[in-house]
Design a protein around this motif. Structure first.
Motif, PDB file in Angstrom:
ATOM      1  N   THR A 140       0.814  -1.224   0.000  1.00  0.00           N
ATOM      2  CA  THR A 140       0.000   0.000   0.000  1.00  0.00           C
ATOM      3  C   THR A 140       0.841   1.265   0.000  1.00  0.00           C
ATOM      4  OG1 THR A 140      -0.170  -0.089   2.399  1.00  0.00           O
ATOM      5  CG2 THR A 140      -1.955  -1.092   1.142  1.00  0.00           C
ATOM      6  N   ASP A 141       2.064   1.190   0.502  1.00  0.00           N
ATOM      7  CA  ASP A 141       2.917   2.386   0.552  1.00  0.00           C
ATOM      8  C   ASP A 141       3.983   2.310  -0.523  1.00  0.00           C
ATOM      9  OD1 ASP A 141       1.644   3.656   2.666  1.00  0.00           O
ATOM     10  OD2 ASP A 141       2.709   2.423   4.136  1.00  0.00           O
ATOM     11  N   PRO A 142       4.395   3.351  -1.142  1.00  0.00           N
ATOM     12  CA  PRO A 142       3.981   4.732  -0.926  1.00  0.00           C
ATOM     13  C   PRO A 142       2.680   5.048  -1.662  1.00  0.00           C
ATOM     14  CG  PRO A 142       5.679   4.680  -2.601  1.00  0.00           C
ATOM     15  CD  PRO A 142       5.486   3.260  -2.116  1.00  0.00           C
ATOM     16  N   ALA A 143       1.833   5.779  -1.015  1.00  0.00           N
ATOM     17  CA  ALA A 143       0.572   6.212  -1.622  1.00  0.00           C
ATOM     18  C   ALA A 143       0.830   7.454  -2.472  1.00  0.00           C
ATOM     19  CB  ALA A 143      -0.451   6.507  -0.544  1.00  0.00           C
ATOM     20  N   PHE A 144       0.048   7.601  -3.498  1.00  0.00           N
ATOM     21  CA  PHE A 144       0.149   8.765  -4.391  1.00  0.00           C
ATOM     22  C   PHE A 144      -1.225   9.408  -4.447  1.00  0.00           C
ATOM     23  CE2 PHE A 144      -0.170  10.446  -8.800  1.00  0.00           C
ATOM     24  CZ  PHE A 144       0.770  11.454  -8.682  1.00  0.00           C
ATOM     25  N   ILE A 145      -1.317  10.633  -3.993  1.00  0.00           N
ATOM     26  CA  ILE A 145      -2.564  11.390  -3.831  1.00  0.00           C
ATOM     27  C   ILE A 145      -3.679  10.538  -3.220  1.00  0.00           C
ATOM     28  CG2 ILE A 145      -2.054  13.154  -5.553  1.00  0.00           C
ATOM     29  CD1 ILE A 145      -3.907  11.675  -7.520  1.00  0.00           C
ATOM     30  N   GLY A 146      -3.314   9.773  -2.217  1.00  0.00           N
ATOM     31  CA  GLY A 146      -4.272   8.955  -1.496  1.00  0.00           C
ATOM     32  C   GLY A 146      -4.567   7.597  -2.120  1.00  0.00           C
ATOM     33  N   ILE A 147      -3.939   7.285  -3.246  1.00  0.00           N
ATOM     34  CA  ILE A 147      -4.161   6.009  -3.924  1.00  0.00           C
ATOM     35  C   ILE A 147      -3.043   5.047  -3.518  1.00  0.00           C
ATOM     36  CG2 ILE A 147      -4.365   4.875  -6.172  1.00  0.00           C
ATOM     37  CD1 ILE A 147      -5.175   7.640  -7.313  1.00  0.00           C
ATOM     38  N   PRO A 148      -3.379   3.856  -3.041  1.00  0.00           N
ATOM     39  CA  PRO A 148      -2.347   2.890  -2.650  1.00  0.00           C
ATOM     40  C   PRO A 148      -1.416   2.545  -3.815  1.00  0.00           C
ATOM     41  CG  PRO A 148      -4.482   2.179  -1.845  1.00  0.00           C
ATOM     42  CD  PRO A 148      -4.718   3.340  -2.767  1.00  0.00           C
ATOM     43  N   PHE A 149      -0.191   2.214  -3.475  1.00  0.00           N
ATOM     44  CA  PHE A 149       0.844   1.914  -4.463  1.00  0.00           C
ATOM     45  C   PHE A 149       0.392   0.887  -5.492  1.00  0.00           C
ATOM     46  CE2 PHE A 149       4.548  -0.615  -5.800  1.00  0.00           C
ATOM     47  CZ  PHE A 149       5.307   0.378  -6.402  1.00  0.00           C
ATOM     48  N   PHE A 150      -0.242  -0.191  -5.032  1.00  0.00           N
ATOM     49  CA  PHE A 150      -0.665  -1.260  -5.929  1.00  0.00           C
ATOM     50  C   PHE A 150      -1.476  -0.717  -7.101  1.00  0.00           C
ATOM     51  CE2 PHE A 150      -3.865  -4.349  -7.280  1.00  0.00           C
ATOM     52  CZ  PHE A 150      -3.056  -5.397  -7.672  1.00  0.00           C
ATOM     53  N   TYR A 151      -2.422   0.178  -6.837  1.00  0.00           N
ATOM     54  CA  TYR A 151      -3.310   0.680  -7.884  1.00  0.00           C
ATOM     55  C   TYR A 151      -2.620   1.674  -8.810  1.00  0.00           C
ATOM     56  CZ  TYR A 151      -6.905  -1.656  -5.260  1.00  0.00           C
ATOM     57  OH  TYR A 151      -7.642  -2.613  -4.619  1.00  0.00           O
ATOM     58  N   TRP A 152      -1.880   2.646  -8.236  1.00  0.00           N
ATOM     59  CA  TRP A 152      -1.278   3.620  -9.142  1.00  0.00           C
ATOM     60  C   TRP A 152      -0.120   3.024  -9.926  1.00  0.00           C
ATOM     61  CZ3 TRP A 152       3.742   5.068  -8.807  1.00  0.00           C
ATOM     62  CH2 TRP A 152       4.389   5.083  -7.581  1.00  0.00           C
ATOM     63  N   TYR A 153       0.551   2.021  -9.373  1.00  0.00           N
ATOM     64  CA  TYR A 153       1.626   1.349 -10.095  1.00  0.00           C
ATOM     65  C   TYR A 153       1.062   0.604 -11.310  1.00  0.00           C
ATOM     66  CZ  TYR A 153       5.709  -1.650 -10.920  1.00  0.00           C
ATOM     67  OH  TYR A 153       6.778  -2.292 -11.476  1.00  0.00           O
ATOM     68  N   GLN A 154      -0.047  -0.094 -11.118  1.00  0.00           N
ATOM     69  CA  GLN A 154      -0.690  -0.801 -12.224  1.00  0.00           C
ATOM     70  C   GLN A 154      -1.147   0.188 -13.299  1.00  0.00           C
ATOM     71  OE1 GLN A 154      -1.163  -4.265 -12.559  1.00  0.00           O
ATOM     72  NE2 GLN A 154       0.337  -4.223 -10.925  1.00  0.00           N
ATOM     73  N   MET A 155      -1.745   1.284 -12.893  1.00  0.00           N
ATOM     74  CA  MET A 155      -2.219   2.277 -13.863  1.00  0.00           C
ATOM     75  C   MET A 155      -1.051   2.947 -14.581  1.00  0.00           C
ATOM     76  SD  MET A 155      -4.752   3.456 -15.403  1.00  0.00           S
ATOM     77  CE  MET A 155      -6.005   2.664 -14.450  1.00  0.00           C
ATOM     78  N   ALA A 156       0.037   3.156 -13.887  1.00  0.00           N
ATOM     79  CA  ALA A 156       1.219   3.736 -14.536  1.00  0.00           C
ATOM     80  C   ALA A 156       1.704   2.817 -15.655  1.00  0.00           C
ATOM     81  CB  ALA A 156       2.327   3.973 -13.517  1.00  0.00           C
ATOM     82  N   TRP A 157       1.698   1.509 -15.431  1.00  0.00           N
ATOM     83  CA  TRP A 157       2.138   0.574 -16.473  1.00  0.00           C
ATOM     84  C   TRP A 157       1.167   0.534 -17.648  1.00  0.00           C
ATOM     85  CZ3 TRP A 157       6.588  -0.794 -17.888  1.00  0.00           C
ATOM     86  CH2 TRP A 157       7.624  -0.856 -16.976  1.00  0.00           C
TER      87      TRP A 157
END
Length: 58
Positions: free
Chosen positions: A10-27
């Motif tokens: 879950t960390d590091p969070a980006f604008i309140g979004i857990p790492f797992f989700y924003w990392y997947q969206m970044a890819w």
């Protein structure tokens, strides 16, 4: 993406979004950009081949 342990946190969070989700969206975004670049290069190559083929027969 096959090594789930590297991003299943879950960390590091980006604008309140857990790492797992924003990392997947970044890819998703990164792969979209890379696909667009590959397609543009392929189109450029096809135009060059077409021009070379047309120029050789004239």
């Amino acid at each position: 993406m096959l090594w789930v342990g590297s991003y299943a946190k879950t960390d590091p969070a980006f604008i309140g979004i857990p790492f797992f989700y924003w990392y997947q969206m970044a890819w998703v975004l990164i792969s979209t950009v890379l696909t667009m670049i590959a397609y543009t290069l392929w189109q450029r190559d096809q135009r060059a081949r077409s021009a070379a083929k047309g120029g050789a027969s004239e």
